[in-house]
Design a protein around this motif. Structure first.
Motif, PDB file in Angstrom:
ATOM      1  N   CYS A 126      16.704 -58.015 -67.205  1.00 29.30           N
ATOM      2  CA  CYS A 126      16.110 -58.243 -68.528  1.00 29.30           C
ATOM      3  C   CYS A 126      17.141 -58.769 -69.520  1.00 29.30           C
ATOM      4  O   CYS A 126      16.852 -59.680 -70.309  1.00 29.30           O
ATOM      5  CB  CYS A 126      15.483 -56.948 -69.047  1.00 29.30           C
ATOM      6  N   VAL A 127      18.344 -58.210 -69.491  1.00 29.47           N
ATOM      7  CA  VAL A 127      19.382 -58.667 -70.414  1.00 29.47           C
ATOM      8  C   VAL A 127      19.790 -60.103 -70.101  1.00 29.47           C
ATOM      9  O   VAL A 127      19.972 -60.929 -71.007  1.00 29.47           O
ATOM     10  CB  VAL A 127      20.604 -57.726 -70.363  1.00 29.47           C
ATOM     11  N   ILE A 128      19.916 -60.430 -68.818  1.00 32.28           N
ATOM     12  CA  ILE A 128      20.289 -61.796 -68.434  1.00 32.28           C
ATOM     13  C   ILE A 128      19.205 -62.790 -68.849  1.00 32.28           C
ATOM     14  O   ILE A 128      19.500 -63.877 -69.371  1.00 32.28           O
ATOM     15  CB  ILE A 128      20.559 -61.869 -66.917  1.00 32.28           C
ATOM     16  N   VAL A 129      17.939 -62.424 -68.625  1.00 37.48           N
ATOM     17  CA  VAL A 129      16.834 -63.293 -69.052  1.00 37.48           C
ATOM     18  C   VAL A 129      16.865 -63.482 -70.566  1.00 37.48           C
ATOM     19  O   VAL A 129      16.670 -64.596 -71.083  1.00 37.48           O
ATOM     20  CB  VAL A 129      15.483 -62.710 -68.600  1.00 37.48           C
ATOM     21  N   GLY A 130      17.129 -62.404 -71.283  1.00 32.35           N
ATOM     22  CA  GLY A 130      17.232 -62.506 -72.736  1.00 32.35           C
ATOM     23  C   GLY A 130      18.360 -63.428 -73.165  1.00 32.35           C
ATOM     24  O   GLY A 130      18.205 -64.223 -74.105  1.00 32.35           O
ATOM     25  N   LEU A 131      19.499 -63.354 -72.479  1.00 31.60           N
ATOM     26  CA  LEU A 131      20.623 -64.236 -72.802  1.00 31.60           C
ATOM     27  C   LEU A 131      20.263 -65.706 -72.575  1.00 31.60           C
ATOM     28  O   LEU A 131      20.645 -66.578 -73.364  1.00 31.60           O
ATOM     29  CB  LEU A 131      21.840 -63.853 -71.953  1.00 31.60           C
ATOM     30  N   VAL A 132      19.524 -65.972 -71.500  1.00 36.19           N
ATOM     31  CA  VAL A 132      19.119 -67.352 -71.210  1.00 36.19           C
ATOM     32  C   VAL A 132      18.229 -67.897 -72.320  1.00 36.19           C
ATOM     33  O   VAL A 132      18.439 -69.011 -72.831  1.00 36.19           O
ATOM     34  CB  VAL A 132      18.395 -67.420 -69.849  1.00 36.19           C
ATOM     35  N   PHE A 133      17.245 -67.114 -72.736  1.00 34.28           N
ATOM     36  CA  PHE A 133      16.325 -67.593 -73.766  1.00 34.28           C
ATOM     37  C   PHE A 133      16.994 -67.677 -75.135  1.00 34.28           C
ATOM     38  O   PHE A 133      16.680 -68.570 -75.930  1.00 34.28           O
ATOM     39  CB  PHE A 133      15.089 -66.692 -73.822  1.00 34.28           C
ATOM     40  N   PHE A 134      17.908 -66.764 -75.427  1.00 32.89           N
ATOM     41  CA  PHE A 134      18.661 -66.874 -76.680  1.00 32.89           C
ATOM     42  C   PHE A 134      19.503 -68.151 -76.689  1.00 32.89           C
ATOM     43  O   PHE A 134      19.616 -68.827 -77.718  1.00 32.89           O
ATOM     44  CB  PHE A 134      19.567 -65.655 -76.871  1.00 32.89           C
TER      45      PHE A 134
END
Length: 261
Positions: A126-134
């Motif tokens: 979830c954190v990695i996905v969030g970093l990608v979208f940010f």
């Protein structure tokens, strides 16, 4: 008759840490009192014919499920030999010892259950996905300008603040076993996380104000847009306000950053 010298050390717990209290159970140990010393001047005899009682005031919140131990310092560790607990309540504890030494009150509590590997993996994904979208959002706002009248400064800085916060959180989780015993480093990371997330909220407020001005098209503010809502002025508000709040928090509650928990 004999004179007894009592001394209380307000910060000695930073050196004589509760972790030096070795027990068979793997528990979380918390110093519940200031460290005190009681000695008989001009004599090396520390044993007493009758036990002496000490009343310790709790310096931290008392956990009813915790186990309190009256301990004294012996060369390189805390031990309980010759000391016993007489009575306790939520604020004070009375200890009895048959000798004079350096004393303290330590509470043991059970360790929280370790998180499962599935939850750790889910958190990582979830954190990695969030970093990608940010990152994608940051590139979009930085490279795409739909209208000269649209100011993307707040949106860009929201993405920067949250991107750095999540990246730092991810690195902290991955290297937690290395940094958890370094209190200064933990305090710095806690302060940075507080700053990044707080600045994100400040930038959200600034973005809300910008949208309000854009929708209402207030002539008085719109005429002074370059002076009042310049990028430099917004950056000062967005980051300085968060920095001031973090500094005040550190000054008022320093133990809230980098605690053993």
């Amino acid at each position: 008759s004999a004179a007894v010298a009592f001394m209380s050390y307000s910060t000695m717990e930073n050196l004589l840490k509760p972790d030096f209290f070795n027990t068979s159970n793997d528990t979380v140990k918390t110093m519940m009192s200031t460290v005190i010393s009681a000695t008989l001047p001009k004599t090396n005899n520390t044993k007493l014919t009758k036990p002496v009682n000490f009343t310790f005031r709790h310096i931290r919140e008392f956990d009813p499920n915790g186990s309190l131990s009256c301990v004294y310092w012996n060369i390189s560790e805390w031990i309980v030999d010759g000391c016993s607990l007489l009575k306790t309540n939520s604020s004070y504890t009375v200890c009895s010892c048959v000798h004079l030494s350096t004393f303290a009150l330590i509470m043991q509590t059970s360790r929280p259950p370790e998180s499962s590997q599935l939850l750790d993996l889910l958190n990582l994904v979830c954190v990695i996905v969030g970093l990608v979208f940010f990152s994608l959002a940051l590139l979009t706002f930085a490279l795409c300008q739909w209208s000269p009248g649209v100011n993307n400064v707040a949106r860009i800085n929201i993405c920067i603040s949250l991107l750095l916060a999540h990246l730092l959180f991810l690195l902290t989780q991955q290297f937690l076993s290395v940094i958890r015993h370094k209190q200064v480093l933990c305090a710095v990371i806690s302060g940075l996380l507080h700053f990044f997330f707080l600045s994100g909220f400040v930038w959200m407020f600034i973005e809300a104000v910008m949208l309000f001005i854009c929708v209402k098209n207030l002539s008085q503010i719109n005429s002074k847009k370059r002076e009042v809502l310049s990028s430099g002025f917004l950056c000062v508000i967005g980051y300085v306000v968060a920095l001031v709040v973090v500094c005040v928090s550190v000054g008022l509650v320093p133990e809230g950053y980098g605690s053993e928990r």
